[in-house]
Design a protein around this motif. Structure first.
Motif, PDB file in Angstrom:
ATOM      1  N   SER A 120       0.824  -1.209   0.000  1.00 18.97           N
ATOM      2  CA  SER A 120       0.000   0.000   0.000  1.00 18.97           C
ATOM      3  C   SER A 120       0.861   1.264   0.000  1.00 18.97           C
ATOM      4  O   SER A 120       1.734   1.437   0.855  1.00 18.97           O
ATOM      5  N   SER A 121       0.595   2.164  -0.947  1.00 22.13           N
ATOM      6  CA  SER A 121       1.302   3.446  -1.016  1.00 22.13           C
ATOM      7  C   SER A 121       0.928   4.327   0.165  1.00 22.13           C
ATOM      8  O   SER A 121       1.769   5.036   0.728  1.00 22.13           O
ATOM      9  N   ALA A 122      -0.356   4.283   0.552  1.00 23.00           N
ATOM     10  CA  ALA A 122      -0.816   5.090   1.684  1.00 23.00           C
ATOM     11  C   ALA A 122      -0.157   4.637   2.978  1.00 23.00           C
ATOM     12  O   ALA A 122       0.218   5.462   3.827  1.00 23.00           O
ATOM     13  N   MET A 123       0.020   3.318   3.122  1.00 25.05           N
ATOM     14  CA  MET A 123       0.688   2.795   4.319  1.00 25.05           C
ATOM     15  C   MET A 123       2.145   3.240   4.360  1.00 25.05           C
ATOM     16  O   MET A 123       2.676   3.593   5.414  1.00 25.05           O
ATOM     17  N   LEU A 124       2.798   3.240   3.192  1.00 27.33           N
ATOM     18  CA  LEU A 124       4.184   3.685   3.127  1.00 27.33           C
ATOM     19  C   LEU A 124       4.302   5.162   3.506  1.00 27.33           C
ATOM     20  O   LEU A 124       5.213   5.551   4.240  1.00 27.33           O
ATOM     21  N   SER A 125       3.364   5.973   3.028  1.00 28.35           N
ATOM     22  CA  SER A 125       3.351   7.393   3.371  1.00 28.35           C
ATOM     23  C   SER A 125       3.163   7.596   4.866  1.00 28.35           C
ATOM     24  O   SER A 125       3.792   8.469   5.472  1.00 28.35           O
ATOM     25  N   GLU A 126       2.318   6.779   5.459  1.00 24.93           N
ATOM     26  CA  GLU A 126       2.101   6.871   6.896  1.00 24.93           C
ATOM     27  C   GLU A 126       3.355   6.448   7.666  1.00 24.93           C
ATOM     28  O   GLU A 126       3.661   7.007   8.718  1.00 24.93           O
ATOM     29  N   GLY A 127       4.082   5.458   7.145  1.00 26.49           N
ATOM     30  CA  GLY A 127       5.340   5.069   7.776  1.00 26.49           C
ATOM     31  C   GLY A 127       6.355   6.206   7.735  1.00 26.49           C
ATOM     32  O   GLY A 127       7.035   6.489   8.725  1.00 26.49           O
ATOM     33  N   ILE A 128       6.448   6.864   6.586  1.00 32.39           N
ATOM     34  CA  ILE A 128       7.340   8.026   6.445  1.00 32.39           C
ATOM     35  C   ILE A 128       6.923   9.121   7.415  1.00 32.39           C
ATOM     36  O   ILE A 128       7.762   9.763   8.057  1.00 32.39           O
ATOM     37  N   HIS A 129       5.619   9.331   7.525  1.00 28.32           N
ATOM     38  CA  HIS A 129       5.076  10.335   8.452  1.00 28.32           C
ATOM     39  C   HIS A 129       5.551  10.053   9.874  1.00 28.32           C
ATOM     40  O   HIS A 129       5.990  10.964  10.592  1.00 28.32           O
ATOM     41  N   SER A 130       5.485   8.803  10.298  1.00 24.79           N
ATOM     42  CA  SER A 130       5.892   8.451  11.661  1.00 24.79           C
ATOM     43  C   SER A 130       7.388   8.655  11.875  1.00 24.79           C
ATOM     44  O   SER A 130       7.822   9.095  12.948  1.00 24.79           O
ATOM     45  N   VAL A 131       8.191   8.350  10.841  1.00 18.68           N
ATOM     46  CA  VAL A 131       9.642   8.560  10.950  1.00 18.68           C
ATOM     47  C   VAL A 131       9.948  10.040  11.108  1.00 18.68           C
ATOM     48  O   VAL A 131      10.760  10.439  11.959  1.00 18.68           O
ATOM     49  N   VAL A 132       9.306  10.867  10.280  1.00 18.33           N
ATOM     50  CA  VAL A 132       9.510  12.317  10.363  1.00 18.33           C
ATOM     51  C   VAL A 132       9.105  12.833  11.733  1.00 18.33           C
ATOM     52  O   VAL A 132       9.825  13.646  12.348  1.00 18.33           O
ATOM     53  N   GLY A 180       7.969  14.897   5.154  1.00 14.71           N
ATOM     54  CA  GLY A 180       6.632  14.329   5.328  1.00 14.71           C
ATOM     55  C   GLY A 180       5.715  14.616   4.147  1.00 14.71           C
ATOM     56  O   GLY A 180       5.234  13.702   3.469  1.00 14.71           O
ATOM     57  N   GLY A 181       5.482  15.909   3.872  1.00 16.88           N
ATOM     58  CA  GLY A 181       4.571  16.281   2.801  1.00 16.88           C
ATOM     59  C   GLY A 181       5.115  15.940   1.427  1.00 16.88           C
ATOM     60  O   GLY A 181       4.424  15.327   0.602  1.00 16.88           O
ATOM     61  N   GLY A 182       6.368  16.316   1.169  1.00 16.36           N
ATOM     62  CA  GLY A 182       6.944  16.117  -0.161  1.00 16.36           C
ATOM     63  C   GLY A 182       7.030  14.664  -0.577  1.00 16.36           C
ATOM     64  O   GLY A 182       6.606  14.285  -1.682  1.00 16.36           O
ATOM     65  N   ILE A 183       7.570  13.817   0.306  1.00 16.28           N
ATOM     66  CA  ILE A 183       7.748  12.404  -0.050  1.00 16.28           C
ATOM     67  C   ILE A 183       6.402  11.694  -0.174  1.00 16.28           C
ATOM     68  O   ILE A 183       6.217  10.837  -1.054  1.00 16.28           O
ATOM     69  N   SER A 184       5.438  12.047   0.685  1.00 20.96           N
ATOM     70  CA  SER A 184       4.117  11.403   0.606  1.00 20.96           C
ATOM     71  C   SER A 184       3.434  11.724  -0.722  1.00 20.96           C
ATOM     72  O   SER A 184       2.834  10.846  -1.362  1.00 20.96           O
ATOM     73  N   ILE A 185       3.524  12.985  -1.148  1.00 22.45           N
ATOM     74  CA  ILE A 185       2.929  13.368  -2.428  1.00 22.45           C
ATOM     75  C   ILE A 185       3.649  12.661  -3.574  1.00 22.45           C
ATOM     76  O   ILE A 185       3.021  12.159  -4.519  1.00 22.45           O
ATOM     77  N   TYR A 186       4.972  12.596  -3.487  1.00 20.98           N
ATOM     78  CA  TYR A 186       5.765  11.910  -4.514  1.00 20.98           C
ATOM     79  C   TYR A 186       5.371  10.432  -4.612  1.00 20.98           C
ATOM     80  O   TYR A 186       5.183   9.899  -5.719  1.00 20.98           O
ATOM     81  N   GLU A 187       5.243   9.759  -3.475  1.00 19.09           N
ATOM     82  CA  GLU A 187       4.881   8.345  -3.477  1.00 19.09           C
ATOM     83  C   GLU A 187       3.500   8.129  -4.076  1.00 19.09           C
ATOM     84  O   GLU A 187       3.244   7.121  -4.754  1.00 19.09           O
ATOM     85  N   GLY A 188       2.598   9.088  -3.831  1.00 16.26           N
ATOM     86  CA  GLY A 188       1.254   8.967  -4.404  1.00 16.26           C
ATOM     87  C   GLY A 188       1.274   9.023  -5.916  1.00 16.26           C
ATOM     88  O   GLY A 188       0.681   8.167  -6.599  1.00 16.26           O
ATOM     89  N   PHE A 189       1.981  10.012  -6.472  1.00 16.73           N
ATOM     90  CA  PHE A 189       2.069  10.125  -7.933  1.00 16.73           C
ATOM     91  C   PHE A 189       2.863   8.969  -8.538  1.00 16.73           C
ATOM     92  O   PHE A 189       2.572   8.508  -9.649  1.00 16.73           O
ATOM     93  N   LYS A 190       3.848   8.509  -7.789  1.00 18.75           N
ATOM     94  CA  LYS A 190       4.648   7.367  -8.256  1.00 18.75           C
ATOM     95  C   LYS A 190       3.770   6.124  -8.426  1.00 18.75           C
ATOM     96  O   LYS A 190       3.936   5.350  -9.373  1.00 18.75           O
ATOM     97  N   ILE A 223      -1.331  11.049  -1.520  1.00 16.88           N
ATOM     98  CA  ILE A 223      -1.222  12.467  -1.874  1.00 16.88           C
ATOM     99  C   ILE A 223      -1.947  13.339  -0.847  1.00 16.88           C
ATOM    100  O   ILE A 223      -1.437  14.381  -0.426  1.00 16.88           O
ATOM    101  N   LEU A 224      -3.123  12.906  -0.431  1.00 17.85           N
ATOM    102  CA  LEU A 224      -3.885  13.676   0.564  1.00 17.85           C
ATOM    103  C   LEU A 224      -3.145  13.757   1.896  1.00 17.85           C
ATOM    104  O   LEU A 224      -3.172  14.786   2.572  1.00 17.85           O
ATOM    105  N   ILE A 225      -2.475  12.673   2.275  1.00 17.22           N
ATOM    106  CA  ILE A 225      -1.661  12.693   3.500  1.00 17.22           C
ATOM    107  C   ILE A 225      -0.555  13.731   3.366  1.00 17.22           C
ATOM    108  O   ILE A 225      -0.277  14.500   4.290  1.00 17.22           O
ATOM    109  N   GLY A 226       0.062  13.782   2.190  1.00 20.81           N
ATOM    110  CA  GLY A 226       1.100  14.781   1.938  1.00 20.81           C
ATOM    111  C   GLY A 226       0.556  16.197   2.007  1.00 20.81           C
ATOM    112  O   GLY A 226       1.213  17.102   2.544  1.00 20.81           O
TER     113      GLY A 226
END
Length: 308
Positions: free
Chosen positions: A32-44, A90-100, A197-200
């Motif tokens: 899941s891309s959304a799960m990955l974004s959330e993982g990045i969010h927690s690291v940040v 947080g924002g930049g990488i999450s948006i990037y992962e969404g478009f990716k 993307i919305l998380i970003g």
């Protein structure tokens, strides 16, 4: 710095480290891309808590020859760095992962794993947010205003940054859960990427709000209006005072205020009586407002004219 502020940061950091590990495992299993974004969010967020703790420690250093007013503003600088990290990582990488994920779609699997991880994450983040709110409400003196107004007026990043982070984390978890659910329901990976993307976007908005708030504190905000009014009333209540200009205050740190007063004393007072009055006023102000660390008083006529 109060023990409550430190407790809030540690609670958020422990939650984010534990949740971050779980989210990355969940993302690896489910894809899941959304799960990955959330993982990045927690690291940040975990990195941010470390920076806040470092800022708190640095802000407590004693004044020295090169920093005669102390290091209280260190916490404001590191809070600004936290906001920049939320925006960039947080924002930049999450948006990037969404478009990716749009360009390289990978089918998500094991949605139940994502649901379980996100539910556990919501429990941890909710607990951390409740601890932060409890500590914030204990410390704030303006009980008669709303929570949002109190956060706007707060001069303590150790409180408001953590509350914003935890709130954004809960909202991000809700978005991630929705994205995974709709993707699982429809079989379209698009919604999972959209959730990322919305998380970003959520993180970017939070970062912009925090940048604006910490920028004001770094540039130099005055003390809260009720503090300035209280100080003015204390001065006017002294029998030796005839007039006083509006207090000039500078918020150097969450619990560090510099105060400058321009007081006109009664005309019939001797220099010794004025000196006693100044000492009396300073003692009364410090007794009522322990956060006022430095007081500068100019005893002169407010209506006097300066000649060049």
């Amino acid at each position: 710095m109060s023990e409550g502020s430190t407790r809030s940061i540690y609670a958020a950091m422990i939650a984010n480290v534990a949740i971050g590990v779980a989210k990355f495992i969940g993302a690896a299993i489910s894809g899941s891309s959304a799960m990955l974004s959330e993982g990045i969010h927690s690291v940040v967020d975990s990195i941010n808590e470390v920076l806040l703790l470092y800022g708190l420690k640095q802000s407590q250093k004693e004044p020295d020859e090169n920093h005669p007013l102390g290091h209280s503003q260190e916490i404001y600088f590191w809070s600004l760095m936290v906001a920049v990290l939320i925006f960039a990582l947080g924002g930049g990488i999450s948006i990037y992962e969404g478009f990716k994920s749009f360009n390289n779609p990978k089918e998500s699997t094991n949605a139940m794993v994502s649901y379980g991880v996100l539910c556990i994450a919501a429990l941890f983040e909710g607990t951390a947010l409740l601890i932060s709110l409890r500590e914030f409400n204990k410390e704030r003196s303006d009980k008669g205003i709303s929570l949002w107004q109190a956060l706007e007026r707060s001069k303590n990043p150790a409180n408001f940054v953590v509350i914003f982070e935890d709130s954004a984390a809960l909202l991000g978890i809700a978005v991630a859960f929705s994205g995974v659910f709709v993707s699982d329901l429809t079989g379209k990976i698009f919604y999972d990427g959209l959730a990322s993307i919305l998380i970003g976007v959520i993180l970017t908005i939070v970062a912009i709000v925090l940048v604006g708030k910490t920028r004001g504190l770094l540039v130099g905000e005055s003390a809260a209006p009720q503090v300035r009014e209280s100080i003015r009333n204390i001065v006017l209540e002294d029998k030796a005072v005839l007039k006083v200009e509006s207090p000039i205050t500078f918020q150097l740190g969450p619990n560090d205020i510099l105060l400058a007063l321009n007081i006109e004393f009664q005309d019939d007072l001797s220099s010794d009586q004025i000196e006693s009055a100044i000492c009396r006023i300073e003692d009364t102000i410090r007794a009522s407002h322990g956060e006022v660390k430095r007081i500068f008083i100019e005893a002169r006529s407010i209506t006097c004219e300066h000649k060049s």
